[in-house]
Enzyme design. Sequence first.
Site, PDB file in Angstrom:
ATOM      1  N   GLY A  45      11.359 -12.939  -0.258  1.00 45.21           N
ATOM      2  CA  GLY A  45       9.976 -12.688  -0.809  1.00 45.21           C
ATOM      3  C   GLY A  45       8.750 -12.188   0.225  1.00 45.21           C
ATOM      4  O   GLY A  45       8.237 -11.184   0.372  1.00 45.21           O
ATOM      5  N   CYS A  46       8.975 -13.122   1.145  1.00 46.95           N
ATOM      6  CA  CYS A  46       7.817 -12.905   2.092  1.00 46.95           C
ATOM      7  C   CYS A  46       8.347 -11.577   3.310  1.00 46.95           C
ATOM      8  O   CYS A  46       7.608 -11.048   3.613  1.00 46.95           O
ATOM      9  CB  CYS A  46       7.552 -14.243   3.083  1.00 46.95           C
TER      10      CYS A  46
END
Length: 150
Positions: A45-46
Amino acid sequence: MNTLKTGNKVPHFTSIDDAGNKIDWNDYLGQKVIVFFYPKASTPGCTAEACNLSDHYEQLKGAGYTLLGVSADSVKRQANFKNKYDFPFPLLADEDKTVINAFGVWGPKKFMGKEYDGIHRMTFIINEEGVVERVIEKVKTKDHAAQILE
């Protein structure tokens, strides 16, 4: 969690970036700044979020924004993350959580039924006077630049 809200002035802070340089918030006054917080460098996600911002960096810069990414990762981990994806903006290694606590993004989270304390993925859009203009609490990792520019 005592998160900064629209209209709050960002408190002064210093930190270290991915290259080990000292970052002083005062150096950013007079600029429009996007400060985005993410839980952990190099996680899916990051990575999606930071890559989306990087892919739209010229557009964000054209709108007058300077970007700062922040997580509690080490300088080495931030440097590896930045170098792997060639991000054009600094990533703060906020291991002591000075910046994270100043913005109030550390608090209780839930993942797969477990509760723990961690960084909430949030983005703050700050004006030239150092005042929060907008807070994005529900970040769309794959379409984050569009959220900022809307």
